[in-house]
Design a protein around this motif. Structure first.
Motif, PDB file in Angstrom:
ATOM      1  N   VAL A  59       8.581  -4.114  -0.988  1.00  0.00           N
ATOM      2  CA  VAL A  59       9.970  -4.547  -1.074  1.00  0.00           C
ATOM      3  C   VAL A  59      10.833  -3.676  -1.785  1.00  0.00           C
ATOM      4  N   HIS A  60      12.300  -4.160  -1.571  1.00  0.00           N
ATOM      5  CA  HIS A  60      13.154  -3.478  -2.427  1.00  0.00           C
ATOM      6  C   HIS A  60      13.222  -4.192  -3.561  1.00  0.00           C
ATOM      7  N   ALA A  61      14.135  -3.622  -4.554  1.00  0.00           N
ATOM      8  CA  ALA A  61      14.027  -4.294  -5.937  1.00  0.00           C
ATOM      9  C   ALA A  61      14.537  -5.950  -5.838  1.00  0.00           C
ATOM     10  N   ASP A  62      15.372  -6.126  -4.717  1.00  0.00           N
ATOM     11  CA  ASP A  62      15.822  -7.467  -4.585  1.00  0.00           C
ATOM     12  C   ASP A  62      14.886  -8.330  -3.959  1.00  0.00           C
ATOM     13  N   ASP A  63      13.699  -7.937  -3.683  1.00  0.00           N
ATOM     14  CA  ASP A  63      12.480  -8.566  -2.762  1.00  0.00           C
ATOM     15  C   ASP A  63      12.928  -8.656  -1.622  1.00  0.00           C
ATOM     16  N   THR A  64      13.905  -8.147  -0.757  1.00  0.00           N
ATOM     17  CA  THR A  64      13.884  -7.899   0.739  1.00  0.00           C
ATOM     18  C   THR A  64      12.904  -6.839   1.150  1.00  0.00           C
ATOM     19  N   PRO A  65      12.152  -7.248   2.402  1.00  0.00           N
ATOM     20  CA  PRO A  65      11.119  -6.481   2.630  1.00  0.00           C
ATOM     21  C   PRO A  65      11.626  -5.093   3.123  1.00  0.00           C
ATOM     22  N   ARG A  66      10.387  -4.194   3.053  1.00  0.00           N
ATOM     23  CA  ARG A  66      10.766  -2.565   3.538  1.00  0.00           C
ATOM     24  C   ARG A  66       9.686  -2.412   4.773  1.00  0.00           C
ATOM     25  N   ARG A  67       9.655  -1.389   5.355  1.00  0.00           N
ATOM     26  CA  ARG A  67       9.057  -1.356   6.585  1.00  0.00           C
ATOM     27  C   ARG A  67       7.555  -0.912   6.034  1.00  0.00           C
ATOM     28  N   ILE A  68       7.253  -0.306   4.908  1.00  0.00           N
ATOM     29  CA  ILE A  68       6.033  -0.167   4.536  1.00  0.00           C
ATOM     30  C   ILE A  68       5.091  -1.301   4.049  1.00  0.00           C
ATOM     31  N   HIS A  69       3.704  -1.260   4.441  1.00  0.00           N
ATOM     32  CA  HIS A  69       2.847  -2.379   4.155  1.00  0.00           C
ATOM     33  C   HIS A  69       1.528  -1.771   4.196  1.00  0.00           C
ATOM     34  N   LEU A  70       0.830  -2.579   3.595  1.00  0.00           N
ATOM     35  CA  LEU A  70      -0.882  -2.277   3.747  1.00  0.00           C
ATOM     36  C   LEU A  70      -1.580  -3.462   4.172  1.00  0.00           C
ATOM     37  N   ASN A  71      -2.554  -3.491   4.862  1.00  0.00           N
ATOM     38  CA  ASN A  71      -3.414  -4.646   5.242  1.00  0.00           C
ATOM     39  C   ASN A  71      -5.009  -4.355   5.204  1.00  0.00           C
ATOM     40  N   GLY A  72      -5.816  -5.457   5.758  1.00  0.00           N
ATOM     41  CA  GLY A  72      -7.065  -5.253   5.767  1.00  0.00           C
ATOM     42  C   GLY A  72      -7.713  -4.916   4.447  1.00  0.00           C
ATOM     43  N   GLN A  73      -8.795  -4.305   4.340  1.00  0.00           N
ATOM     44  CA  GLN A  73      -9.438  -3.930   3.029  1.00  0.00           C
ATOM     45  C   GLN A  73      -8.860  -3.422   1.921  1.00  0.00           C
ATOM     46  N   LEU A  74      -7.875  -2.405   2.473  1.00  0.00           N
ATOM     47  CA  LEU A  74      -7.056  -1.855   1.557  1.00  0.00           C
ATOM     48  C   LEU A  74      -5.932  -2.797   0.848  1.00  0.00           C
ATOM     49  N   GLY A  75      -5.619  -3.829   1.768  1.00  0.00           N
ATOM     50  CA  GLY A  75      -4.500  -4.561   1.022  1.00  0.00           C
ATOM     51  C   GLY A  75      -5.285  -5.584   0.246  1.00  0.00           C
ATOM     52  N   ALA A  76      -6.521  -5.871   0.285  1.00  0.00           N
ATOM     53  CA  ALA A  76      -7.292  -6.877  -0.505  1.00  0.00           C
ATOM     54  C   ALA A  76      -7.602  -5.998  -1.686  1.00  0.00           C
ATOM     55  N   ALA A  77      -7.968  -4.861  -1.747  1.00  0.00           N
ATOM     56  CA  ALA A  77      -8.155  -4.140  -3.017  1.00  0.00           C
ATOM     57  C   ALA A  77      -6.855  -3.869  -3.670  1.00  0.00           C
ATOM     58  N   VAL A  78      -5.666  -3.671  -3.334  1.00  0.00           N
ATOM     59  CA  VAL A  78      -4.426  -3.742  -3.917  1.00  0.00           C
ATOM     60  C   VAL A  78      -4.453  -5.112  -4.652  1.00  0.00           C
ATOM     61  N   LYS A  79      -4.407  -6.012  -3.868  1.00  0.00           N
ATOM     62  CA  LYS A  79      -4.030  -7.347  -4.342  1.00  0.00           C
ATOM     63  C   LYS A  79      -5.069  -7.734  -5.436  1.00  0.00           C
ATOM     64  N   GLU A  80      -6.368  -7.387  -5.445  1.00  0.00           N
ATOM     65  CA  GLU A  80      -7.159  -7.502  -6.628  1.00  0.00           C
ATOM     66  C   GLU A  80      -6.712  -6.899  -7.728  1.00  0.00           C
ATOM     67  N   ILE A  81      -6.253  -5.487  -7.566  1.00  0.00           N
ATOM     68  CA  ILE A  81      -5.838  -4.892  -8.858  1.00  0.00           C
ATOM     69  C   ILE A  81      -4.665  -5.523  -9.393  1.00  0.00           C
ATOM     70  N   ILE A  82      -3.619  -5.931  -8.655  1.00  0.00           N
ATOM     71  CA  ILE A  82      -2.456  -6.519  -9.281  1.00  0.00           C
ATOM     72  C   ILE A  82      -2.895  -7.928  -9.665  1.00  0.00           C
TER      73      ILE A  82
END
Length: 347
Positions: free
Chosen positions: A300-323
């Motif tokens: 997202v942008h600094a104001d929390d509006t979404p950007r076009r970039i995303h991650l999903n699947g196992q990579l998304g799960a790994a990043v979520k766990e890091i956070i």
């Protein structure tokens, strides 16, 4: 309680995929901090005292500066929800749900009410960990309404693979001991019902005569000082900031951490006779777990509006766990190295 609760993991506790989401506060507080376990019942800004009810006695603590950060609790806007549903945003609610799910046999019907991050994540967590259950997610409108349509479609595909039945535009009228009653006259029967709706602020500030908004959140200025009691500094879900610096902020972990850090900075400036700085809080991403093996990261942008970039699947799960780990590890590092925790600048 004397423990720190990892609130962002309560859906894991509720689903049974994690047995513990808490640890002693002594592990995260600075060694020179003094911990008092009890309930703050009143703040007296004139006398600069806080009345506290402990397990054995009522006591009074004096302060020079007070940081007001009592957080929030699950709201129950649905009639009879507190009696018949488990409130996932509360520690006790997640614990009671875990116990009921553990005793529920194969084929148990699980209904999750709420189409936001907590509800969607909880439904996926239960469906993955307990594939022998039938999980239904009820949302009063489209799920995850603040995410891009492509993101919602991706999440819905994961839900279908996990066997979650998603009913959008399902307005809940009431909850009984065995069914969720919808506004269109239908009923969805359940063996276990989980509620994942909005948050509510505690009434401590209101009862103490401090200025609050219509939801009971402490009104603060751009530096987080109470607008009516300048020696009270607010942070987290229980405060509302001026629109000039915080119109994009929401009740969330992603906001509570930087507000807590800035509250400390404000106190330090005041102790040194300096002028506190206005808050500047921005976002990088929105994180959603869909069980232990899948996730969705929306940049997202600094104001929390979404950007076009995303991650999903196992990579998304790994990043979520890091956070999720960072939520605990950052304060732990701050205890040992001042300034270790960094924040993102706002829009």
């Amino acid at each position: 309680r004397a423990d720190f609760v990892e609130r962002i993991r309560l859906h894991e506790l509720a689903a049974g995929s994690r047995r513990s989401v808490s640890f002693p506060l002594s592990e995260i507080l600075h060694s020179e901090a003094r911990l008092v376990v009890g309930t703050a019942t009143r703040i007296d800004p004139d006398a600069q005292t806080v009345t506290i009810q402990t397990a054995t006695v009522q006591r009074t603590e004096s302060y020079d500066w007070l940081i007001y950060a009592p957080g929030s609790a699950a709201s129950t806007p649905v009639p009879d929800a507190r009696e018949h549903a488990h409130l996932i945003a509360n520690f006790d609610g997640a614990q009671s749900d875990a116990r009921q799910l553990e005793t529920a046999g194969p084929g148990a019907r699980v209904v999750v009410v709420g189409g936001g991050f907590t509800g969607v994540g909880t439904a996926a967590e239960v469906a993955e960990h307990r594939p022998d259950t039938h999980v239904t997610l009820l949302s009063k409108g489209p799920i995850l309404p603040y995410m891009r349509p492509a993101a919602r479609r991706s999440v819905l595909r994961v839900d279908r693979r996990l066997g979650v039945v998603v009913e959008e535009d399902a307005i809940v009228a009431s909850i009984t001991d065995r069914a969720v009653n919808l506004g269109d006259g239908r009923s969805v029967e359940f063996d276990v019902c989980l509620l994942a709706l909005s948050f509510t602020a505690p009434e401590l500030a209101h009862h103490s005569g401090l200025a609050v908004d219509g939801g009971g959140r402490l009104l603060v200025d751009e530096t987080l000082r109470s607008v009516t009691a300048p020696r009270v500094i607010g942070a987290g879900d229980a405060v509302v900031t001026p629109a000039t610096v915080g119109s994009h902020l929401r009740m969330s972990c992603a906001v509570a951490l930087p507000l807590g850090g800035h509250a400390a900075e404000t106190v330090l400036h005041l102790l040194r006779g300096q002028q506190p700085k206005p808050i500047s809080v921005g976002f990088i991403m929105q994180c959603l777990s869909l069980g232990r093996r899948r996730g969705y990261i929306q940049f997202v942008h600094a104001d929390d509006t979404p950007r076009r970039i995303h991650l999903n699947g196992q990579l998304g799960a790994a990043v979520k766990e890091i956070i999720s780990r960072m939520v605990v590890n950052s304060p732990r590092r701050e205890r040992e190295k001042l300034g270790a925790y960094r924040t993102i600048k706002g829009p």
